[in-house]
Design a protein around this motif. Structure first.
Motif, mmCIF file in Angstrom:
data_model
loop_
_atom_site.group_PDB
_atom_site.id
_atom_site.type_symbol
_atom_site.label_atom_id
_atom_site.label_comp_id
_atom_site.label_asym_id
_atom_site.label_seq_id
_atom_site.Cartn_x
_atom_site.Cartn_y
_atom_site.Cartn_z
ATOM 1 N N TRP A 193 0.845 -1.195 0.000
ATOM 2 C CA TRP A 193 0.000 0.000 0.000
ATOM 3 C C TRP A 193 0.882 1.248 0.000
ATOM 4 C CZ3 TRP A 193 -2.198 2.176 5.114
ATOM 5 C CH2 TRP A 193 -2.931 3.345 4.865
ATOM 6 N N SER A 194 0.622 2.146 -0.916
ATOM 7 C CA SER A 194 1.341 3.416 -1.076
ATOM 8 C C SER A 194 2.843 3.232 -1.304
ATOM 9 C CB SER A 194 1.113 4.334 0.134
ATOM 10 O OG SER A 194 -0.226 4.755 0.201
ATOM 11 N N ASN A 195 3.220 2.017 -1.746
ATOM 12 C CA ASN A 195 4.601 1.753 -2.156
ATOM 13 C C ASN A 195 5.612 2.006 -1.037
ATOM 14 O OD1 ASN A 195 6.496 0.901 -4.108
ATOM 15 N ND2 ASN A 195 7.017 3.012 -4.607
ATOM 16 N N TYR A 196 5.315 1.498 0.142
ATOM 17 C CA TYR A 196 6.262 1.566 1.248
ATOM 18 C C TYR A 196 7.030 0.252 1.406
ATOM 19 C CZ TYR A 196 5.008 6.080 3.316
ATOM 20 O OH TYR A 196 4.847 7.423 3.544
ATOM 21 N N TYR A 197 6.301 -0.856 1.416
ATOM 22 C CA TYR A 197 6.924 -2.137 1.754
ATOM 23 C C TYR A 197 7.889 -2.614 0.676
ATOM 24 C CZ TYR A 197 7.434 -7.016 3.156
ATOM 25 O OH TYR A 197 7.954 -8.227 3.531
ATOM 26 N N GLU A 198 7.496 -2.514 -0.585
ATOM 27 C CA GLU A 198 8.328 -3.067 -1.655
ATOM 28 C C GLU A 198 9.715 -2.426 -1.737
ATOM 29 O OE1 GLU A 198 7.987 -3.260 -6.439
ATOM 30 O OE2 GLU A 198 6.304 -4.120 -5.322
ATOM 31 N N PRO A 199 9.822 -1.085 -1.704
ATOM 32 C CA PRO A 199 11.171 -0.498 -1.713
ATOM 33 C C PRO A 199 11.984 -0.910 -0.485
ATOM 34 C CG PRO A 199 9.526 1.155 -2.259
ATOM 35 C CD PRO A 199 8.781 -0.052 -1.784
ATOM 36 N N PHE A 200 11.300 -1.007 0.666
ATOM 37 C CA PHE A 200 12.006 -1.413 1.884
ATOM 38 C C PHE A 200 12.556 -2.822 1.755
ATOM 39 C CE2 PHE A 200 11.512 -3.876 5.859
ATOM 40 C CZ PHE A 200 12.595 -3.348 6.556
ATOM 41 N N ILE A 201 11.731 -3.733 1.275
ATOM 42 C CA ILE A 201 12.163 -5.131 1.218
ATOM 43 C C ILE A 201 13.194 -5.335 0.114
ATOM 44 C CG2 ILE A 201 10.596 -6.291 -0.401
ATOM 45 C CD1 ILE A 201 11.303 -7.309 3.274
ATOM 46 N N GLN A 202 13.194 -4.466 -0.895
ATOM 47 C CA GLN A 202 14.242 -4.533 -1.910
ATOM 48 C C GLN A 202 15.589 -4.114 -1.312
ATOM 49 O OE1 GLN A 202 12.807 -2.100 -5.135
ATOM 50 N NE2 GLN A 202 11.567 -3.743 -6.032
ATOM 51 N N ALA A 203 15.534 -3.106 -0.427
ATOM 52 C CA ALA A 203 16.767 -2.659 0.229
ATOM 53 C C ALA A 203 17.230 -3.669 1.277
ATOM 54 C CB ALA A 203 16.547 -1.294 0.868
ATOM 55 N N TYR A 204 16.260 -4.303 1.953
ATOM 56 C CA TYR A 204 16.572 -5.273 3.010
ATOM 57 C C TYR A 204 15.709 -6.522 2.811
ATOM 58 C CZ TYR A 204 18.966 -1.529 5.527
ATOM 59 O OH TYR A 204 19.824 -0.521 5.884
ATOM 60 N N PRO A 205 16.148 -7.461 1.972
ATOM 61 C CA PRO A 205 15.337 -8.659 1.706
ATOM 62 C C PRO A 205 14.943 -9.424 2.961
ATOM 63 C CG PRO A 205 17.115 -8.484 0.112
ATOM 64 C CD PRO A 205 17.370 -7.431 1.146
ATOM 65 N N GLU A 206 15.773 -9.359 3.999
ATOM 66 C CA GLU A 206 15.464 -10.055 5.260
ATOM 67 C C GLU A 206 14.877 -9.090 6.293
ATOM 68 O OE1 GLU A 206 15.766 -13.293 5.302
ATOM 69 O OE2 GLU A 206 16.582 -13.192 3.275
ATOM 70 N N GLY A 207 14.564 -7.878 5.877
ATOM 71 C CA GLY A 207 14.065 -6.863 6.797
ATOM 72 C C GLY A 207 12.672 -7.178 7.316
ATOM 73 N N GLU B 120 -10.289 -13.517 -5.189
ATOM 74 C CA GLU B 120 -9.967 -14.870 -4.744
ATOM 75 C C GLU B 120 -10.521 -15.008 -3.339
ATOM 76 O OE1 GLU B 120 -5.791 -15.528 -5.126
ATOM 77 O OE2 GLU B 120 -5.829 -15.501 -7.326
ATOM 78 N N GLY B 121 -11.745 -15.522 -3.252
ATOM 79 C CA GLY B 121 -12.466 -15.502 -1.987
ATOM 80 C C GLY B 121 -12.803 -14.067 -1.645
ATOM 81 N N ASP B 122 -12.452 -13.631 -0.441
ATOM 82 C CA ASP B 122 -12.688 -12.255 -0.027
ATOM 83 C C ASP B 122 -11.480 -11.360 -0.287
ATOM 84 O OD1 ASP B 122 -15.299 -12.497 0.803
ATOM 85 O OD2 ASP B 122 -14.750 -13.125 2.827
ATOM 86 N N LYS B 123 -10.504 -11.876 -0.990
ATOM 87 C CA LYS B 123 -9.278 -11.133 -1.250
ATOM 88 C C LYS B 123 -9.273 -10.593 -2.670
ATOM 89 C CE LYS B 123 -5.337 -9.964 0.513
ATOM 90 N NZ LYS B 123 -5.380 -9.105 1.695
ATOM 91 N N LEU B 124 -9.030 -9.300 -2.789
ATOM 92 C CA LEU B 124 -8.914 -8.686 -4.104
ATOM 93 C C LEU B 124 -7.473 -8.808 -4.585
ATOM 94 C CD1 LEU B 124 -10.469 -5.392 -5.343
ATOM 95 C CD2 LEU B 124 -7.999 -5.696 -5.553
ATOM 96 N N VAL B 125 -7.304 -9.293 -5.797
ATOM 97 C CA VAL B 125 -5.981 -9.436 -6.400
ATOM 98 C C VAL B 125 -5.896 -8.499 -7.595
ATOM 99 C CG1 VAL B 125 -4.355 -10.995 -7.531
ATOM 100 C CG2 VAL B 125 -5.829 -11.846 -5.679
ATOM 101 N N HIS C 140 -7.004 -5.376 -1.107
ATOM 102 C CA HIS C 140 -5.855 -6.119 -1.622
ATOM 103 C C HIS C 140 -4.722 -6.230 -0.607
ATOM 104 C CE1 HIS C 140 -4.368 -2.058 -1.982
ATOM 105 N NE2 HIS C 140 -3.160 -2.508 -2.305
ATOM 106 N N SER C 141 -4.911 -5.677 0.598
ATOM 107 C CA SER C 141 -3.812 -5.590 1.552
ATOM 108 C C SER C 141 -3.566 -6.908 2.267
ATOM 109 C CB SER C 141 -4.092 -4.484 2.569
ATOM 110 O OG SER C 141 -4.085 -3.219 1.936
ATOM 111 N N SER C 142 -2.368 -7.025 2.820
ATOM 112 C CA SER C 142 -1.964 -8.268 3.474
ATOM 113 C C SER C 142 -2.474 -8.321 4.913
ATOM 114 C CB SER C 142 -0.435 -8.393 3.467
ATOM 115 O OG SER C 142 0.139 -7.420 4.328
ATOM 116 N N PRO C 143 -2.580 -9.519 5.480
ATOM 117 C CA PRO C 143 -3.058 -9.657 6.869
ATOM 118 C C PRO C 143 -2.218 -8.873 7.869
ATOM 119 C CG PRO C 143 -3.024 -11.794 5.771
ATOM 120 C CD PRO C 143 -2.331 -10.828 4.853
ATOM 121 N N GLU C 144 -0.930 -8.702 7.573
ATOM 122 C CA GLU C 144 -0.050 -7.988 8.483
ATOM 123 C C GLU C 144 -0.503 -6.550 8.699
ATOM 124 O OE1 GLU C 144 2.122 -11.427 6.856
ATOM 125 O OE2 GLU C 144 0.941 -9.822 5.945
ATOM 126 N N LEU C 145 -1.064 -5.939 7.650
ATOM 127 C CA LEU C 145 -1.549 -4.565 7.791
ATOM 128 C C LEU C 145 -2.745 -4.513 8.733
ATOM 129 C CD1 LEU C 145 -1.440 -1.564 6.970
ATOM 130 C CD2 LEU C 145 -3.037 -2.118 5.142
#
Length: 516
Positions: free
Chosen positions: A317-331, A400-405, A431-436
């Protein structure tokens, strides 16, 4: 019916003169006839009958919209689809949010009155309300059920003005959108736990900033940072531990007080000054802007402090997680509780107003009130709200069920102008993940509601913006050591009260007691 996917939370002078002059003599322009719409029929005598095309079908109604700038392109896919769904033709004036008040003042002073208006500040909203040019939306609810049902009664009550009417609809977001977060991968590497006290927090902050947790050999990590003129909200986890939040109204012994001048703030400033001198806070917080701060969050240089809750959405969401995980794959991030040790009654982070950060109004003098309300009714409906954000099922997304893809990426979404019509929308997280959603749930356990949210008094708009500016300036001066805290804090309190703070607090408390 698909679930909405939205977390339901518990509960200067010249501009004014120009505006006042331009609004003098405002009144409703009545015309014969009414307009039939898919949402209902407008009250008789409020709008003109629209011209009809040669095939006896109503021609699109031309509306002028004054909106915050989202770079909506004329003729874009989303704009065309919304126009077709509402039988409108939208001329959109787009202005950067920081320029909304000034540009709107100039526009109104010129005699131009858009059919639909947006503003962000309560100062501008107060001017519009007192000038009498806004349409009471609640008077039309029977004909526009989607608009009426877009908010629950508690939210509409916060939106209600002193005359009993509701003139705007705001963006509906989960609240709060910030959270106290830590780099779990760094804590594990450093052999530390999520802190619960101020002493434990200082140990974590020091390790994050001094022990090279990213392993690059450079001194380029900090506990947290921030940016200018944001009510020092990025320091909330420290201020809250001392029992108050600056630039935030709170209830104390049954009465309204402002957190900026509470005694505990002096000790909080001493703590933060120590952090700053020890190099634990990003020194560029004084000069950074929101965009640069966001880039730093996404690059993962902060490891212990208040941040955007967006970082927990693994669906980006709002392109926060993807850049972070690219910088720190194990972050990995983990959230933490309200810190203790500074006060017998620590408080959590602040909440945004339930009125929404951006509010949309209809001009009472519009010749096309029916079309304006038809547009709002569509964009606040489940169908219109989801289209404006995600597009068309089967083409731009699937279930996909109640999840928007999503079937398109961020670039395609932007090219189609989807997720840009911020007009009374309810922000969806289908479309957001359970973690959010877990983070949303936790954030409600560490937030502090604003007891005067929705109370409108003139003094708030006349005096309070300057008081907030003074607080930000003086607090930063004390945090970075430009002003001695001993004596400096007392001088600030005296200044705050003498600049109208004591009188404002008294008037606001009276309004609060009356509302209770």
């Amino acid at each position: 019916m698909r679930k909405q996917g939205v977390l339901k939370a518990a509960a200067g002078v010249m501009s004014v003169c120009l505006l006042a002059g331009s609004l003098a003599g405002c009144g409703v322009k009545k015309a014969e006839g009414t307009v039939s719409t898919t949402a209902g029929t407008a009250a008789e005598g409020t709008v003109q009958t629209e011209a009809k095309a040669s095939d006896d079908k109503e021609a699109p109604v031309k509306l002028k919209l004054f909106l915050t700038n989202k770079n909506i392109v004329d003729g874009s896919y989303a704009k065309k689809m919304i126009e077709e769904a509402t039988n409108t033709e939208l001329e959109i004036i787009q202005v950067p949010t920081k320029d909304l008040d000034n540009k709107l003042n100039i526009l109104l002073a010129s005699g131009e009155r858009p059919d639909i208006i947006q503003c962000e500040t309560e100062t501008m909203e107060s001017q519009l309300l007192s000038s009498g040019i806004l349409l009471p939306l609640n008077e039309y609810w029977d004909n526009y059920p989607n608009l009426k049902n877009a908010r629950d009664e508690a939210t509409w009550d916060v939106m209600r003005y002193s005359d009993g009417n509701i003139y705007s609809i705001g963006i509906k977001n989960p609240n709060p959108l910030s959270i106290i977060a830590y780099r779990k991968d760094w804590l594990d590497k450093l052999g530390l736990e999520v802190p619960t006290t101020l002493d434990e927090y200082y140990e974590v902050a020091s390790a994050v900033a001094k022990q090279d947790p990213d392993g690059n050999g450079a001194a380029d990590t900090f506990a947290f940072g921030g940016y200018q003129n944001v009510d020092t909200s990025w320091f909330d986890h420290i201020f809250g531990a001392y029992g108050a939040l600056p630039n935030y109204w709170m209830e104390k012994d049954g009465h309204i007080v402002n957190g900026s001048i509470q005694p505990g703030m002096k000790d909080a400033l001493i703590y933060l000054n120590r952090m700053y001198k020890d190099g634990l806070i990003d020194p560029e917080f004084v000069t950074d802007d929101p965009k640069r701060w966001q880039q730093k969050v996404k690059s993962g240089i902060f490891g212990a402090g208040v941040t955007k809750i967006h970082i927990f959405d693994q669906n980006n969401w709002s392109n926060y997680y993807e850049p972070f995980i690219q910088a720190y794959p194990e972050g990995e991030h983990v959230y933490g509780p309200v810190l203790t040790g500074g006060s017998d009654n620590p408080v959590g982070i602040r909440m945004a107003s339930e009125r929404g950060w951006l509010r949309t109004f209809v001009s009472k003098d519009s010749k096309h009130i029916d079309a304006c309300l038809r547009l709002l009714d569509y964009l606040t409906s489940e169908e219109g709200n989801r289209f404006a954000q995600y597009g068309v099922e089967g083409e731009h997304y699937k279930w996909e069920g109640d999840k928007l893809v999503r079937l398109i990426d961020d670039k395609e979404t932007n090219d189609l102008d989807l997720n840009k019509f911020f007009i009374g929308n309810t922000v969806l997280f289908d479309h957001s993940s359970p973690e959010l959603f877990d983070a949303f749930e936790f954030s409600h356990t560490i937030c502090t509601p604003n007891p005067v949210d929705g109370i409108f008094i003139d003094e708030l708009n006349d005096i309070y913006p300057k008081l907030k500016e003074i607080t930000n300036t003086r607090y930063i001066e004390m945090i970075v050591g430009e002003t001695e805290i001993e004596g400096g804090f007392e001088k600030f309190v005296e200044e705050w009260n003498s600049r109208g703070g004591d009188e404002l607090t008294k008037v606001l408390d009276e309004a609060y007691q009356a509302k209770k």
